[in-house]
Design an enzyme around this catalytic site. Structure first.
Site, PDB file in Angstrom:
ATOM      1  N   ASP A 469       0.840  -1.204   0.000  1.00 19.68           N
ATOM      2  CA  ASP A 469       0.000   0.000   0.000  1.00 19.68           C
ATOM      3  C   ASP A 469       0.872   1.250   0.000  1.00 19.68           C
ATOM      4  O   ASP A 469       2.056   1.212   0.358  1.00 19.68           O
ATOM      5  CB  ASP A 469      -0.895  -0.036   1.254  1.00 19.68           C
ATOM      6  CG  ASP A 469      -2.191   0.740   1.076  1.00 19.68           C
ATOM      7  OD1 ASP A 469      -2.305   1.506   0.114  1.00 19.68           O
ATOM      8  OD2 ASP A 469      -3.093   0.577   1.931  1.00 19.68           O
ATOM      9  N   ASP A 539     -10.784   2.129  -3.312  1.00 24.74           N
ATOM     10  CA  ASP A 539     -11.326   1.866  -1.982  1.00 24.74           C
ATOM     11  C   ASP A 539     -12.849   1.900  -2.008  1.00 24.74           C
ATOM     12  O   ASP A 539     -13.503   1.533  -1.031  1.00 24.74           O
ATOM     13  CB  ASP A 539     -10.815   2.914  -0.988  1.00 24.74           C
ATOM     14  CG  ASP A 539      -9.477   2.500  -0.402  1.00 24.74           C
ATOM     15  OD1 ASP A 539      -9.065   1.349  -0.618  1.00 24.74           O
ATOM     16  OD2 ASP A 539      -8.842   3.339   0.262  1.00 24.74           O
TER      17      ASP A 539
HETATM   18  C1  DGJ Z   1      -5.815   2.004   1.833  1.00 26.72           C
HETATM   19  C2  DGJ Z   1      -6.189   0.812   1.008  1.00 26.72           C
HETATM   20  O1  DGJ Z   1      -6.640   1.222  -0.236  1.00 26.72           O
HETATM   21  C3  DGJ Z   1      -7.237  -0.012   1.761  1.00 26.72           C
HETATM   22  O2  DGJ Z   1      -7.643  -1.083   0.978  1.00 26.72           O
HETATM   23  C4  DGJ Z   1      -6.668  -0.463   3.066  1.00 26.72           C
HETATM   24  O3  DGJ Z   1      -5.622  -1.362   2.839  1.00 26.72           O
HETATM   25  C5  DGJ Z   1      -6.194   0.731   3.872  1.00 26.72           C
HETATM   26  N1  DGJ Z   1      -5.305   1.554   3.110  1.00 26.72           N
HETATM   27  C6  DGJ Z   1      -5.510   0.287   5.124  1.00 26.72           C
HETATM   28  O4  DGJ Z   1      -5.007   1.318   5.830  1.00 26.72           O
END
Ligand code: DGJ
Length: 733
Positions: A469, A539
């Site tokens: 991430d 997300d």
């Molecule tokens: C951002 C990501 O896009 C999410 O899927 C998740 O992993 C969060 N970060 C976790 O902090």
């Protein structure tokens, strides 16, 4: 001064003699269905004369006879022979202050490179010790040609590079439309199609890290007229660079050039004596079959050359994020693993919240950088989790955000100088008001970032999947590692450092599956994908909005790489309520996964999910390795949307259609299956009926490819209310 003048006069004289003596080299480099034509006369300048549908060597002279050749410098430079409308790819400032570069061709070579045939033009400046090698590579068994350059300082003093684009590609000026993809958090990659005006249209990113979030570095341009899905000539291209980029489309009445490369704004780069700088690849295709043709060419090329394990189908997974967020513990992870295993899933991924000893990671305010397991939450460590996965017969994956730190972390306490920062200024902090970015320009920091993955994977070789991430922008443009005169190189050197880390990881761990996530879809880009298997699309897991985002992402990126998860209803981002069938039917068009707490599902939902997962397995190869045909676009607002996938010989198809709105007595378009084989007969199966006793009326019918293509499916009675949907499997008999 005098000596230099004599040398340059001699050089030019030699150039003139050579160009008179040399025969005209009109070279054609081709893929299966496209060609680029280049004039490369040693001692002269090199020009792109043609780029488009496939031609042969003889045709290039005919194109000259028609006067339809471009005669556009293959690598235009700044500072000399300047005129209106010119746009340069290269701008150098020589050690004596001279702002001009003037390139002449020294030699031409055709050679085989990994995966393709390469045309290499070696050019030298007429006066200064600068060499540029320009590459054009035709990838084998594909329709992608890529181009990049190597800029070398052969002198004894450094040269300042003010602009160093990868490519300058001429296109025919007509009624051109530009298709580009734009977004932000939870709304990534919306598709925009706009007529190309005279003047300039620029797609760029300056965000630093999530460089596909606002504008994707991929785009299409039609040759003449509005973009069509399966007809019309369309140029499509993308830049393989994860840092800031700039794509300039420059059109005058009769001239149209696309200049693409690293964003040079605030990013001048000093090329040391003896140094060679390689610009990122710019990959392009040209289709006579509309946008669909461009997409299929990129999908095939992407799977083969531009992402990891592109020929290997992906596991069906459950990710813990929307199920438990930061509230990770052994018991919940174990329960989620049991749930996904019982639904037929194959992999469980533990997301954020598992690490931090001194500062436990309970929210976004702390712990990034401290990658030790939090023993309070997970007393058995990662081993306890991989053991649990084994017990449930599935694989295990884990989330990390290795390029980051929080100011509340042991890492920051130990190494405040490892953070990107602007001298004499307070740190800018992102998520949780404490998140900061590690300085990957610094080799020690690169080693640290490498060690995060390395330690996890050596200590726990059972880890099969990593979710990588990145949740911040390059907030402070400054490095304590780089010297004062190199601060403009921060973004470039950061990304070179990141590439170095990813390369090391891939060399040591070629088999692990790695997802490229960045606050959702901030890194949906071929600039990152070569080291990753897939990307997190957004997300925003709302199936309705995903239809739009996935439609756009599919323009360049293949379904195998598009992580698409079924989440809870009401959706956590939009609060939209949708049936689980709709959510599955949408997620099944990409790499299927789940992103919820399965124990909150009803018995009917659990039973449905089991059947849907089993059905997905029967079409997984078609979706993940097949060709995409987009049938009805949600952007056309025709109340429905539909798409299909076909395997290589079109004997196995998967078709998906969705209703998007409430309508009454409105036209619902027939869905013509453009991806069928007209000469085959297909048996249709309803893949995801809510009630197995009552599949849709198409189930078990045998119909001809011609009927499916020319009469199409009339889905009015199936798509009869918003969020109704159908998923069909068609098998040739
Ligand atoms: C951002 C990501 O896009 C999410 O899927 C998740 O992993 C969060 N970060 C976790 O902090």
């Amino acid at each position: 001064m005098k000596v230099k003048f004599i040398i340059s006069a001699l050089f030019l004289w030699a150039v003139v003699l050579m160009s008179q003596a040399a025969t005209q080299h009109h070279l054609v480099l081709s893929t299966e269905n496209t060609s680029i034509g280049i004039t490369a006369n040693e001692g002269g300048r090199s020009y792109i004369q043609y780029y488009g549908a496939k031609i042969d060597q003889g045709d290039i002279r005919k194109i000259f006879a028609l006067g339809s050749n471009f005669t556009s410098l293959s690598y235009p430079t700044f500072g000399i022979h300047l005129g209106g409308g010119a746009v340069e790819a290269l701008s150098l400032q020589m050690p004596d202050g001279n702002m001009s570069t003037d390139l002449f061709l020294q030699s031409v070579e055709k050679k085989n490179d990994a995966g393709g045939e390469c045309l290499v033009l070696t050019m030298i400046d007429s006066v200064y010790p600068v060499t540029v090698k320009q590459y054009f590579k035709a990838y084998n068994s594909s329709d992608v040609i890529s181009t990049w350059t190597e800029i070398s300082n052969k002198g004894k003093k450094s040269i300042l590079m003010n602009k160093f684009a990868s490519a300058a590609i001429p296109l025919q000026r007509g009624d051109n439309y530009v298709c580009h993809y734009h977004g932000k958090w939870a709304s990534e990659n919306y598709m925009f199609e706009t007529p190309m005006p005279n003047g300039q249209l620029v797609l760029d990113e300056k965000e630093g890290l999530r460089t596909a979030w606002y504008n994707n570095p991929s785009f299409m341009i039609t040759a003449d007229g509005k973009p069509q899905e399966e007809c019309g000539e369309v140029f499509g291209a993308t830049l393989l660079w994860g840092g800031n980029y700039k794509i300039q489309m420059v059109a005058e009445n009769n001239k149209f050039t696309v200049v693409a490369g690293i964003n040079n704004d605030n990013s001048a780069y000093t090329l040391e004596a003896g140094e060679t700088f390689t610009t990122p690849e710019f990959a392009m295709t040209y289709s006579t079959q509309g946008k669909g043709g461009v997409s299929r060419a990129f999908h095939r090329w992407g799977r083969k050359y531009a992402l990891q394990h592109g020929g290997q189908v992906r596991d069906i997974l459950l990710n813990s994020w929307e199920g438990v967020y930061f509230q990770v513990n052994q018991e919940k992870m174990d329960q989620m693993m049991q749930s996904i295993a019982s639904l037929g899933g194959e992999l469980f991924v533990m997301d954020d919240g598992w690490f931090g000893e001194k500062y436990p990671r309970n929210d976004g305010t702390s712990s990034l950088g401290d990658w030790g397991v939090n023993k309070g939450k997970l007393p058995l460590g990662v081993k306890g989790l991989t053991d649990a996965a084994k017990k449930h017969g599935i694989k295990f994956g884990i989330w990390i955000e290795p390029e980051m730190a929080n100011t509340k972390s042991e890492l920051y306490e130990k190494h405040p100088d490892w953070i990107l920062q602007c001298k004499n200024r307070e740190l800018t902090k992102g998520r949780g008001r404490t998140q900061v970015v590690l300085d990957l320009c610094n080799p020690k920091v690169q080693d640290f970032v490498f060690s995060i993955t390395d330690n996890l994977l050596t200590e726990n070789p059972e880890i099969a999947y990593i979710k990588w991430d990145c949740n911040a922008a390059m907030m402070d443009y400054g490095s304590t590692y780089l010297s004062a005169d190199r601060q403009s190189e921060v973004d470039i050197r950061y990304h070179m450092g990141l590439r170095n880390v990813l390369k090391r990881i891939r060399e040591k761990y070629p088999d692990v599956v790695i997802q490229c996530c960045s606050s959702g879809g901030g890194r949906i880009s071929y600039g990152f994908l070569p080291w990753f298997d897939e990307f997190w699309t957004s997300d925003n897991t709302d199936a309705y909005q995903r239809l739009y985002m996935q439609w756009s992402a599919s323009q360049f990126y293949p379904a195998i790489a598009m992580a698409s998860h079924v989440s809870a209803s009401p959706n956590h981002q939009t609060s939209r309520v949708t049936p689980i069938k709709f959510r599955f039917d949408v997620a099944m068009t990409g790499r299927l996964g789940m992103e919820m707490q399965p124990k909150d599902m009803t018995t009917e939902e659990i039973e449905f999910s089991k059947r849907a997962i089993a059905s997905y397995k029967s079409i997984r190869e078609v979706v993940q390795l097949g060709d995409l045909y987009r049938l009805v676009s949600p952007y056309d607002h025709k109340s429905i949307s539909a798409l299909m996938y076909a395997n290589d010989d079109k004997s196995h198809l998967a078709v998906f259609a969705y209703s998007l709105e409430y309508t009454h007595n409105q036209q619902v378009p027939y869905v013509r299956l453009t991806g069928v084989d007209e000469n085959k007969n297909y048996r249709i199966k309803d893949l995801t009926p809510w009630n197995v006793q009552k599949p849709c009326f198409l189930d078990n019918k045998v119909v001809s490819g011609r009927a499916l293509k020319y009469a199409g499916l009339k889905l009015k009675d199936i798509l009869n209310r918003p969020f109704s949907s159908v998923a069909l499997e068609l098998v040739a008999e």
